[in-house]
Design an enzyme around this catalytic site. Structure first.
Site, PDB file in Angstrom:
ATOM      1  N   GLU A 108      -8.269  15.367   6.610  1.00  0.00           N
ATOM      2  CA  GLU A 108      -7.328  15.231   5.497  1.00  0.00           C
ATOM      3  C   GLU A 108      -7.643  16.223   4.361  1.00  0.00           C
ATOM      4  OE1 GLU A 108      -7.489  10.938   4.775  1.00  0.00           O
ATOM      5  OE2 GLU A 108      -5.846  10.684   6.202  1.00  0.00           O
ATOM      6  N   ASP A 121      -5.615   3.972  12.053  1.00  0.00           N
ATOM      7  CA  ASP A 121      -6.102   3.777  10.692  1.00  0.00           C
ATOM      8  C   ASP A 121      -5.957   2.335  10.216  1.00  0.00           C
ATOM      9  OD1 ASP A 121      -7.191   4.458   8.298  1.00  0.00           O
ATOM     10  OD2 ASP A 121      -5.443   5.516   7.519  1.00  0.00           O
ATOM     11  N   GLU A 173      -5.930  -2.337   2.987  1.00  0.00           N
ATOM     12  CA  GLU A 173      -4.957  -1.262   2.767  1.00  0.00           C
ATOM     13  C   GLU A 173      -3.638  -1.514   3.498  1.00  0.00           C
ATOM     14  OE1 GLU A 173      -6.405   2.646   3.747  1.00  0.00           O
ATOM     15  OE2 GLU A 173      -4.457   3.582   3.383  1.00  0.00           O
TER      16      GLU A 173
HETATM   17  C1  GCU Z   1      -6.859   6.418   5.132  1.00  0.00           C
HETATM   18  C2  GCU Z   1      -6.655   6.146   3.677  1.00  0.00           C
HETATM   19  C3  GCU Z   1      -7.209   7.230   2.823  1.00  0.00           C
HETATM   20  C4  GCU Z   1      -8.660   7.504   3.194  1.00  0.00           C
HETATM   21  C5  GCU Z   1      -8.771   7.782   4.678  1.00  0.00           C
HETATM   22  C6  GCU Z   1     -10.199   7.887   5.164  1.00  0.00           C
HETATM   23  O1  GCU Z   1      -6.058   7.484   5.532  1.00  0.00           O
HETATM   24  O2  GCU Z   1      -5.281   5.974   3.415  1.00  0.00           O
HETATM   25  O3  GCU Z   1      -7.105   6.825   1.486  1.00  0.00           O
HETATM   26  O4  GCU Z   1      -9.173   8.564   2.484  1.00  0.00           O
HETATM   27  O5  GCU Z   1      -8.205   6.728   5.386  1.00  0.00           O
HETATM   28  O6  GCU Z   1     -10.669   6.937   5.779  1.00  0.00           O
HETATM   29  O7  GCU Z   1     -10.852   8.890   4.968  1.00  0.00           O
END
Ligand code: GCU
Length: 674
Positions: free
Chosen positions: A281, A360, A388
């Site tokens: 990400e 996730d 979440e």
């Molecule tokens: C999910 C979550 C993010 C987090 C990511 C992770 O995508 O929405 O906020 O950073 O997981 O586990 O790194």
């Protein structure tokens, strides 16, 4: 939360405990023992209204507490043997000839023994004839805070951070101290105190600008036998000191990390190590330099090794810029595809942290096929206590049954019995280090977890990491009694609410394992196509004929091939696939008949109408507790349940209307669909 230490009113129980605690001896110069002793003092004072009479000598005491080394001369052969069979953090509590012994293999063991004893007192168990030998099943029992320096908490649903406020570490650390008490009481032994996404300023946590204060936090936790970890930015050498590269194979970069680690250990001699979210990400990582994850993790592992430090490397690595038109790329495959080929290349002090499912933290996912698939690489499973995707601590969702199902999953990696629970305990492959980690759900809300009943998830998480064989019901009962007292009615009703809540949440949200369908970004509330044409790789492929993701070997993405037999077969063959995961693995027509006899479309309607009604039932149960509950907690939960009802209504109507409009197939029972 669960350390309220309500006074014991039953005279018999009170007398029994006072008798056992008449003359207690405990050595107290170690910080861990001091914390444990302090906890016992608080608990006894509040529950028994009694000051412990501390004895000087073991001979004078009728309750002897200590580690096995200092009590060596006083233990019987049988006790020594029992302890020898237990892990370092294990303990025994025994009564022999009217004298009680609480002995740990180490000071941490003593502390866990004391917490256990206090719990017995809270549960009002008979203390006169104790024969307990206990130890944690998992070596790593970790909590990850996703807290940022500005005081926000990523995916936090309980107010702001207890660690940071307005760009600074909090001065008043009382709340952090209490958190350490809570965590140690449920067996947690490691904590990472900053978000896995390490932003600009947090990158400097590993510099002298922040280390003195982080040391203060580390000291608080280490006095409860909890080791502190930090999430780091893989590009730190560039950000902090202007190096031109963060290439893990570059000599200057290695030296930079070596010096950095030496500096950290100067401040915090028992520092646990780093958590790294790399090439995930948009976070920096070794890919930039054409290196792989083993290169990245090993570089850090080498410099941490002399200090017994660990690298916890997250496997949440996937293409988050996917083109939705591209049907060949499957996000579910990503972690396995990236990491499995690297088995055998990681150093001994690296642990891979793998989310429980391949996507996730959805309400329902299969177990990640990467878990157990690497026989020569230490692994940690990652759960999310923060809700979440499971109601954000507005909706009630007791997650222990979900985690238990994951832990009980048999991967068959080394034949039958290769469960996730045994894998992460290090019993299937010989892992040097392994265990369980989870994203925390606490914040600075007065009740810590937003929803009071969400405390049960944190409590249960800790208890499960210690002993995965505890049942969801046992854990719920323990938590309710410690939190609300042991009135039969309260116990029965809250237990019923907790135990049914995961299924209820699943009923009114995304059906049959397909996941997502949430509001993009915030992840609360329905938005069925919210992620359908996005770059996140999270699609349901609903059209007028049917729905679901074909992940089979023959016609789909081939994800099912990542499982061992017989799981591969079960998931790959439509007629074998369990209903609850059907749409995760297969694309089927709306009129496809499930094993439970309903068609997919009718099942969607039925569960969504039912889910909403079940929330109304939860409200009725809760409302019936008004006369036996303090007003503050009663009203607070009542309010959350009302919000949950509104959410369930939105989900019900949007999901039902969406699928009715897509499929044109009416509800068999003619209920209202918009
Ligand atoms: C999910 C979550 C993010 C987090 C990511 C992770 O995508 O929405 O906020 O950073 O997981 O586990 O790194």
């Amino acid at each position: 939360m669960w350390l309220q230490y309500e006074p014991i009113t039953e005279k018999k129980v009170k007398d029994q405990y006072q008798r056992v605690l008449r003359h207690v001896v405990i050595k107290e110069d170690d910080p861990i023992i001091l914390s444990a002793k302090n906890e016992l003092e608080i608990a006894v004072k509040e529950m028994l209204d009694y000051e412990i009479n501390w004895a000087e000598d073991v001979q004078d005491a009728n309750f002897v507490i200590g580690n096995k080394k200092e009590l060596a001369g006083f233990l019987e052969e049988g006790q020594r043997c029992l302890l020898a069979d237990l892990a370092d953090e294990g303990f025994i509590v025994q009564t022999i000839n009217q004298k009680s012994y609480l002995v740990g293999n180490t000071d941490a063991g003593v502390m866990y023994g004391i917490h256990h004893f206090i719990r017995l007192m809270q549960m009002k168990a008979d203390p006169s004839q104790l024969h307990i030998a206990d130890q944690p099943k998992n070596q790593f029992r970790m909590i990850n805070q996703w807290d940022n320096l500005d005081g926000s908490v990523e995916r936090g649903y309980s107010g702001k951070s207890i660690f940071y406020q307005n760009g600074k570490i909090v001065k008043d650390k009382a709340r952090i101290h209490d958190y350490a008490r809570y965590l140690s009481s449920i067996g947690i032994n490691s904590i990472c105190i900053n978000n896995v996404n390490v932003w600009e300023e947090e990158t400097y946590f590993i510099t002298k600008k922040y280390l003195p204060e982080i040391k203060e936090i580390a000291d608080i936790f280490s006095s409860y036998a909890i080791r502190l970890y930090l999430s780091i930015n893989f590009a730190s050498p560039i950000t902090i000191d202007g190096l031109s590269t963060a290439d893990p194979l570059d000599g200057e970069v290695k030296q930079w990390w070596k010096d950095k680690v030496a500096e950290i250990y100067d401040y915090i001699p028992d520092f646990g190590g780093f958590i790294v979210k790399a090439d995930s990400e948009h976070r920096p990582g070794p890919f930039t330099y054409n290196r792989d994850h083993a290169d990245g993790a090993n570089m850090l592992a080498e410099v941490l090794e002399p200090y017994d430090g660990k690298v916890i490397w997250r496997c949440f690595v996937y293409n988050c810029l996917q083109d939705w038109r591209d049907r060949a790329t499957d996000r579910a495959r990503a972690a396995y595809d990236h990491f499995k080929p690297l088995d055998g290349r990681f150093h001994e002090n690296v642990l891979l942290q793998i989310k429980n499912g391949p996507l996730d933290f959805q309400v329902r996912e299969p177990v990640s096929p990467l878990l157990g698939a690497m026989s020569q690489t230490n692994q940690l499973i990652e759960f999310q206590v923060a809700q979440e995707y499971t109601g954000q601590q507005i909706d009630l969702c007791y997650l222990i049954p979900q985690w238990k199902q994951v832990l009980a999953f048999d991967t068959h990696i080394k034949g039958p019995g290769s469960t996730i629970s045994e894998i992460v305990a290090g019993n299937i492959h010989v892992y040097k280090h392994s265990g369980i980690a989870a994203v925390s759900n606490i914040g600075n809300d007065e009740n810590w977890t937003g929803h009071t009943l969400a405390q049960a998830n944190l409590y249960g998480y800790g208890r499960l990491t210690w002993d995965p064989s505890l049942s969801s019901q046992q854990i719920a009962e323990e938590w309710i009694i410690q939190t609300f007292g042991n009135q039969k009615e309260v116990l029965a009703k809250i237990e019923k609410m907790l135990l049914s809540s995961w299924k209820i949440y699943e009923n009114y949200t995304a059906p049959l394992g397909v996941g997502w369908m949430v509001t993009p970004g915030i992840h609360y509330g329905p938005n069925i196509d919210g992620y359908e044409y996005s770059r996140w790789g999270t699609y349901h492929f609903a059209d007028r004929e049917g729905i679901g993701v074909d992940r089979t070997i023959e016609t789909g993405t081939g994800y099912t091939s990542q499982y061992e037999e017989p799981n591969r077969f079960i998931y790959n063959i439509l007629s074998e696939c369990p209903d609850e995961l059907l749409l995760f693995f297969h694309h089927v027509p709306y009129k496809y008949t499930l094993k439970n006899g309903e068609t997919v479309i009718q099942h969607i309607y039925n569960t969504h109408f039912k889910g909403y009604e079940q929330v109304e039932d939860l409200m009725d149960i809760w409302n019936s507790l008004e006369h036996v509950m303090d007003n503050a907690r009663f009203k607070h939960v009542q309010d959350r349940l009302y919000r949950q009802k509104m959410n369930a209504k939105e989900w019900r109507d949007q999901i039902n209307s969406y699928f009715y409009r897509k499929s044109g197939i009416a509800d068999q029972y003619n209920r209202t669909i918009y």
